[in-house]
Write an enzyme that holds these catalytic residues in place. Sequence first.
Site: not given
Length: 155
Positions: A46-47
């Site tokens: 996600g990051c």
Amino acid sequence: MSERLEPGDIAPEFELPDADGNPVSLASLRGRRVILYFYPAAMTPGCTKESVDFQGSLPDLEPHGVTVVGVSPDKPEKLARFRDKEGLTFPLLSDPDAKVLQAYGAYGEKKLYGKVVVGVIRSTFIIDAEGRIEKAYYNVKATGHVERLRRDLSL
């Protein structure tokens, strides 16, 4: 949990090391709008998606005087590996003791896979050229978030 910031609040000042260990302060960015985003961990799916999306938006943001800065609790060495692996050209700052995260209300209790845990709350702030919060987004999703910011900034 830390106090959440609202539009009109003065953005908390900070000075943190970047991926190369060089200090970066909010004061040094005065005169430009800043997108300051807080993410849990470099090199996670996600990051990575969120950071790569920010990188892809730089050509649309920078001509309008907007600077992007990412902050996570990762050490500078890990941030450097993340930057180099993903080709990121904007500052990634290290906040291992979470003091800046807490000052922005981006650290505290959150739900993760149905359990309550304490950690980084994915959050983004638009800070105006004078150092005030224009917009504050808490509990954002990594995917689609950058596009929403661009719409909100009319870019």
